[in-house]
Structure formats: C-alpha cells, structure tokens
Scaffold this motif. Structure first.
Motif, PDB file in Angstrom:
ATOM      1  N   GLY E  87      -3.519   8.944   5.527  1.00  0.00           N
ATOM      2  CA  GLY E  87      -3.350   9.767   4.226  1.00  0.00           C
ATOM      3  C   GLY E  87      -3.619   9.257   2.998  1.00  0.00           C
ATOM      4  O   GLY E  87      -3.647  10.113   1.836  1.00  0.00           O
ATOM      5  N   CYS E  88      -3.834   7.870   2.619  1.00  0.00           N
ATOM      6  CA  CYS E  88      -4.276   7.527   1.387  1.00  0.00           C
ATOM      7  C   CYS E  88      -5.796   8.055   1.226  1.00  0.00           C
ATOM      8  O   CYS E  88      -6.709   8.029   2.142  1.00  0.00           O
ATOM      9  CB  CYS E  88      -4.254   6.132   1.208  1.00  0.00           C
ATOM     10  N   SER E  89      -6.092   8.484  -0.265  1.00  0.00           N
ATOM     11  CA  SER E  89      -7.249   8.415  -0.416  1.00  0.00           C
ATOM     12  C   SER E  89      -8.115   7.082  -1.065  1.00  0.00           C
ATOM     13  O   SER E  89      -7.379   6.387  -1.214  1.00  0.00           O
ATOM     14  CB  SER E  89      -7.367   9.450  -1.816  1.00  0.00           C
ATOM     15  N   GLY E  90      -9.346   7.229  -0.974  1.00  0.00           N
ATOM     16  CA  GLY E  90     -10.058   5.908  -1.538  1.00  0.00           C
ATOM     17  C   GLY E  90      -9.705   5.663  -2.878  1.00  0.00           C
ATOM     18  O   GLY E  90      -9.176   4.458  -3.161  1.00  0.00           O
ATOM     19  N   ALA E  91      -9.510   6.704  -3.628  1.00  0.00           N
ATOM     20  CA  ALA E  91      -8.902   6.218  -5.080  1.00  0.00           C
ATOM     21  C   ALA E  91      -7.729   5.828  -5.191  1.00  0.00           C
ATOM     22  O   ALA E  91      -7.400   4.735  -5.928  1.00  0.00           O
ATOM     23  CB  ALA E  91      -8.819   7.664  -5.861  1.00  0.00           C
ATOM     24  N   GLU E  92      -6.646   6.054  -4.239  1.00  0.00           N
ATOM     25  CA  GLU E  92      -5.354   5.347  -4.076  1.00  0.00           C
ATOM     26  C   GLU E  92      -5.452   4.141  -3.685  1.00  0.00           C
ATOM     27  O   GLU E  92      -4.783   3.232  -4.018  1.00  0.00           O
ATOM     28  CB  GLU E  92      -4.507   6.142  -3.301  1.00  0.00           C
ATOM     29  N   VAL E  93      -6.470   3.717  -2.851  1.00  0.00           N
ATOM     30  CA  VAL E  93      -6.579   2.210  -2.315  1.00  0.00           C
ATOM     31  C   VAL E  93      -6.971   1.407  -3.585  1.00  0.00           C
ATOM     32  O   VAL E  93      -6.776   0.363  -3.859  1.00  0.00           O
ATOM     33  CB  VAL E  93      -7.776   2.290  -1.111  1.00  0.00           C
ATOM     34  N   ILE E  94      -7.957   2.008  -4.340  1.00  0.00           N
ATOM     35  CA  ILE E  94      -8.873   1.256  -5.519  1.00  0.00           C
ATOM     36  C   ILE E  94      -7.401   1.102  -6.559  1.00  0.00           C
ATOM     37  O   ILE E  94      -7.489   0.043  -6.956  1.00  0.00           O
ATOM     38  CB  ILE E  94      -9.857   2.188  -6.162  1.00  0.00           C
ATOM     39  N   GLU E  95      -6.603   2.114  -6.611  1.00  0.00           N
ATOM     40  CA  GLU E  95      -5.533   1.944  -7.642  1.00  0.00           C
ATOM     41  C   GLU E  95      -4.406   0.776  -7.083  1.00  0.00           C
ATOM     42  O   GLU E  95      -4.115  -0.062  -7.936  1.00  0.00           O
ATOM     43  CB  GLU E  95      -4.692   3.047  -7.598  1.00  0.00           C
ATOM     44  N   ILE E  96      -4.060   0.512  -5.987  1.00  0.00           N
ATOM     45  CA  ILE E  96      -3.329  -0.447  -5.316  1.00  0.00           C
ATOM     46  C   ILE E  96      -4.102  -1.895  -5.719  1.00  0.00           C
ATOM     47  O   ILE E  96      -3.414  -2.759  -6.213  1.00  0.00           O
ATOM     48  CB  ILE E  96      -3.245  -0.383  -3.834  1.00  0.00           C
ATOM     49  N   MET E  97      -5.475  -2.019  -5.370  1.00  0.00           N
ATOM     50  CA  MET E  97      -6.157  -2.935  -5.693  1.00  0.00           C
ATOM     51  C   MET E  97      -6.107  -3.653  -7.170  1.00  0.00           C
ATOM     52  O   MET E  97      -5.708  -4.745  -7.687  1.00  0.00           O
ATOM     53  CB  MET E  97      -7.448  -3.112  -5.557  1.00  0.00           C
ATOM     54  N   MET E  98      -6.313  -2.483  -8.102  1.00  0.00           N
ATOM     55  CA  MET E  98      -6.200  -2.754  -9.743  1.00  0.00           C
ATOM     56  C   MET E  98      -4.801  -3.361  -9.771  1.00  0.00           C
ATOM     57  O   MET E  98      -4.685  -4.189 -10.732  1.00  0.00           O
ATOM     58  CB  MET E  98      -6.674  -1.513 -10.174  1.00  0.00           C
ATOM     59  N   GLN E  99      -3.779  -2.615  -9.346  1.00  0.00           N
ATOM     60  CA  GLN E  99      -2.313  -2.938  -9.684  1.00  0.00           C
ATOM     61  C   GLN E  99      -2.083  -4.555  -9.121  1.00  0.00           C
ATOM     62  O   GLN E  99      -1.389  -5.158  -9.656  1.00  0.00           O
ATOM     63  CB  GLN E  99      -1.348  -2.051  -8.882  1.00  0.00           C
TER      64      GLN E  99
END
Lengths: 127, 127, 127, 127, 127, 127
Positions: E87-99
């Motif tokens: 259920g995570c979006s690709g955009a959410e995965v990117i946010e985790i990486m950035m954080q």
C-alpha cells in the motif's frame, strides 16, 4: 627493533593525545598488557609516525571517523584532545562535527558535539 | 534567499567534486529532483561554504568518515576525487586509508584503498 | 627484528588464508606497499601468532564479526576460506552465519550465506 | 509444539548465559512479554540448540560480533558471561577482543576489553 | 504447531514480498534449508503476523532501517517491493529515503534512492 | 526566505518532538548555534514539512532507523516521544522495536525497548 617502534609510538602518543592517551595505555596494564604494547606500536609507532600526512590532518581524519561511527565515545574524546593538541582550534573541531551531519546523519553530529563540549569543559575552554 | 543557497552550493559542488558531483545531482533528476536541490543546498550551500575550516581539511574528514563507515562506495569515490581536486595528493589519500585501519579495521582500509585505486586509474594517475 | 614479525606473519597468513590471503597482499603492491607490510606484520605476525587462542577459534571470531558488520564482503570471503583451511567444516561456517541473524539481523545472515556459497563453489564443494 | 521450543530455549539460556540471561528475560516482562518469549524461542530454542556447532564456538562468534558492532554493551557483557560459562577462559575472551582490533578497529577492541574487565570484576576474577 | 507458524509465515511472506520474497527462500534451499524455515517462521510467522501494527507501517519501518544501515542492498530491494505491495506509493518510498539523509547521512539516502530506482524500473513504473 | 524555513521548522519541531526537541536545540546554543539553525531548517523546515508522507509514518521510519543503528540513544528517545506525539500508540512503538530484531538483531531490539521503557516512564505511562 621492536623497542624502537614502541619508543617512537610512546613519543607520538604523548605528543598527540597527551595525558588522555597515557590513561588509555595505563588502563590496559591489568587486563591486556600486550594490547597496550600493540596500541603504542602499530597506531602510534607505525601509522602516526609516517611523514606523508601531517598530524593535524591525521587528527581531523580520526575525529571525523569516530564521530561518524558513533560507537566509541571515550576514544572520540581522546582524539578531540588530540586534535586540539596538534593545532586544530575548537572552532575547527566543531566544524568537523557539523559536517558529519551530512555523511552520518544529525544524531552522529549531535553526539559528536556533546563529546566536544565535554572535552572543552575539561580543558577549561568553552571553545 | 533559497536561490542563493542553491547557487552557492552549485559553485562549491563544482569546485570540490567536479564532474563526479555533477553526475550525482543529474542522476537524481528523474527520481527525486527535490533531493538534488537539498543535496546542493545543505551540504554544499551551507556546510562546505562555512569559512572556519578549509576545503582540504573538509575533504580529509569526509574521505576518512566514508572509509570508516564502509557502506557508501560510490560517495567515497566522489570524495576521493574531491580531496584530489582541493589540494590533497594521492599519497595523502593513501595515508588516510591506511590510518582508518586503526579506527575501523583493516577491511575498511583495504576497501578504501580499492576505491582509491579506481579513482586514480580514472584520473590516469597511479598515485 | 621487524623482519621476524614479517616472516612470522607471512607464514601464518599462508597457513590461514592460503592463496586468497596472498592475493590481498599482492594487490597492495602498486598502491600501498607499506600497508601490505603492516597487514602481514600486525594481524598475522602479532595477533594470529599468539598462542592463547587456537586458529580455528580465531577464524570463527573473524567470520562472525565480518558477517555481522556486513560491509566487507571480499574480506569475509577470504576468511571463510581461512576458516575452512584451519579446520572448520562447511556446516560450521553455515551455523555461524545463521547465528548472526540473532545478533545482526537476517539480512546480515543472508549476505553471509551468499558469501559462503561463493566460497564453497570456488573450492568445488557445496558444503 | 511451541512449548517445546520455549522449554528448550529456557534450558539453553540458563546453561549459556546463566543469571545474566534470566535478568534480560525478566526485564521484558513489563514492556514486551511476547518479545521475552521470542528471545527464548528463536535464538535459544532454535539456533543455540542446533548440534552442528559447539556452544564454546557459538559464544566466541557472539562475543566477536558484539565487540565488532560496538553498539550493544549490555548484551556483550551477557555473552562474556556466556563464553566463560560454556568453557572459554578469561584469557581467550581477551584474545577475541584484541583480535577485533584488526577487523573493527582499536576503539572497538578497547571497549570490548572494558566490558570484559567489568564482567571479570563481577565474577570476582581478574582474568 | 511448528507447521502453523511456517504456514502463517509463507502466507504473510507471499502477501508482503511477493515473488521477491519467494526467491530469497528458494535461494537458501541448497546451502541452508533450515534457515529458509527460520526466515519464514520467525520474521513472517511471528513478527509480521502480529496485529498491533499494520503491514504498511511495518514496511515503512523496514525500508527505513535497511536504508539507514546501508549494508543490505538485496534485502532493501525486496522490501521496497514489499512496501509497494502493501500500500505504499512510490512517492512515499522516495520520502522515506530522503528522510534517511537526516538520520544516516546523504550517502545512505542516495544509495536508498538508487535501490528504489532499480525496483521501480523492474516493476515498470518510474514512480 | 531563510526565515521561513526556520519558522516552518520550529513549528514542525514543536509539533513533533515537543519539549524534547526544544531541549536539543537549546543545548546547542553554547557550542554550535549555527547547527541549531541547520537542525531546525533542513530536517524540520525542509524534510518533515513535505506533504507526501504523513508525520506518523515519518516517525515510524525514524524510530525504526535509530533503533537499527543503535548508536544514538538520546535521539532515539526524542523520536519515541515524537512518535507518541503524532499519533503512534505505545504498543505500536513496541512493535517497531520488536520488528527491528529481524533486521538489526536482538540486541538492537532490546536496547530500543529499553529506550521505550525510559520514555514511557517519563511520560507517566507504562505503555
């Protein structure tokens, strides 16, 4: 001769880490005296004795690495002393800590700054 | 202004990491363009822009930290380029790697030397 | 004499890591020949030479540590060879990897098992 | 049966880590009782129960790994007790610590020796 | 019954990691079949089966941790698949990486983004 | 404007970490006031301000990462407060810690649970 490496190491250790380094060596006498010898010989008799990098640069490298690793507070404090002993200013030590936020994260930098504060206080200098 | 941090950062990035740094920023355009901006702004616009530590010392700190951490080979190579770009000699880079054997172990030093070999070859210089 | 540490180290390195260890030393000749010397002298001339822990136990310790750290695959492979050379069975190496799941997590164990598979294949033995 | 894994685990935990292991399990009762169960079942009921590696070798692996990781002092102390409980001598524990200087750096070794000193003192034995 | 944990685990593994998880289990059949069983039972039969945290939150935690540790690329890719599967979006995965740049440094974030790019490409989706 | 990033960051920091975050910023005033500013601006003004991931998910990521890294106890405690402040239950925090046993080992999970216990006690809630 082994003896020469040890003597060279003792001299370098005294110059770099001062009393803090001596305390580390002393603390090993009871539990691992041979390790005290290796610690004097290899890092300080071999590595820090090499002419191709100046001591100030060497201590910058060590303070940066220990701050980034973040799991060796006592040794980080010894080498903040070391950096100050061989010509780094307190402001330069602070800059290294801040820069480590980029490479190892803000918690590593914050804990490095906490170690710096402790060492500065011990030396009776805020900065 | 945000713009100033970015512009300052781009200039510092170009001076320090040269083409290697530019490639990192470009590689983010497709997947995380905002992160490309942060990468320019915070590390290079804020931290590397500070006057209290010279760029050569900063790159020594970064190369040491990345060698010790041992889990960021691409970034280590970028910053070996960086160290050479801002005035470190190849021999000095080698000294930093060797010194990391003391603080992060021989495997970390060996892998750092391997990264240095790759960068030296890329630059057409053995040392 | 320095020479004795080096000679002792070369002998221990050959006994423990065999051809894999020799390749590491050779690979340093171009870029950091002094580090090749230190690598022979301190780890293999000093530490592995000490009588108070048998070589099999020493290689178990090294394989466990490198698997747990998870950032030194080439050196882990060298020491899986080493463990097998000094008396560990393939099944024992597998047990060490599995146990590391408890102390460093399942990914560390999986990557350790992957290194073991590569070494076993190189030696022409599945296990 | 689940029960068998738990019972097996409790028996192994008691044999290996003794009172120190029991204290860890007890300390979880308030905050994460299910985790106390998993800790008994998977590491001690599954892994340490496997016959293909002797307990002494298993504790050598664990002490080495925790010393190298350097971020789990309480668990390192528990497993120094463990190593001594299943047949390692104090001198052997010291050798493992010293060897970790090679693979994880001198600070990791120094902090491992500090943990060993604390455990030896607790057991009323200098070495 | 053991069987139930294993069956529960297989079902959860299939739901979370899909084909990528299955490949990990298969890859262990030759070298460590018992570890394949533990991998299914403890992480997926015990932990991911617990009702007190939803699967999307669990995968966020895992992707964050593996990005921060930075030494387990194959497992990070498996769990980026996992995050997208639950259920995570690709955009959410990117946010985790950035954080993770904040907590483990920019290199960890950059290498996490590189893993995300590889997974997105494999799934035929840029983001 | 710089000011906006700082103001945005202060607001986010107050919402997320509450008094614990404020204490971190205050503690930097003496030794590294510029770092206090960066800490407000980049993590909290830039990253946590982004709309594509909710704050609860962000704190789950941070608590997981710091538990896995295992070398930043003070910051882990701040972010356990943070997770609870933005909507995680104590039970969910416990689940994250337990899950980290899978990815970073049981010692990391145990030390994370110890941090959770300290924070819960400070907040006057056992769970």
């Amino acid at each position: 001769m082994e003896k020469t490496r040890y003597q060279r190491g003792l001299k370098n250790l005294a110059e770099i880490d001062g009393a803090a380094g001596q305390r580390v060596v002393e603390s090993l006498r009871d539990i691992a005296p041979d390790f005290a010898q290796y610690l004097v010989e290899f890092p300080f008799g071999d590595i820090y004795n090499r002419p191709d990098l100046d001591l100030r640069s060497r201590e910058i490298a060590t303070v940066a690495a220990l701050t980034a690793l973040g799991n060796a507070r006592p040794q980080l404090e010894v080498h903040i002393h070391g950096a100050l002993n061989v010509g780094c200013s307190g402001a330069e030590v602070i800059e290294i800590m801040m820069q480590m936020a980029v490479y190892a994260g803000f918690p590593a930098a914050l804990n490095g700054l906490s170690a710096a504060r402790a060492v500065f206080a011990e030396r009776g200098a805020e900065k």
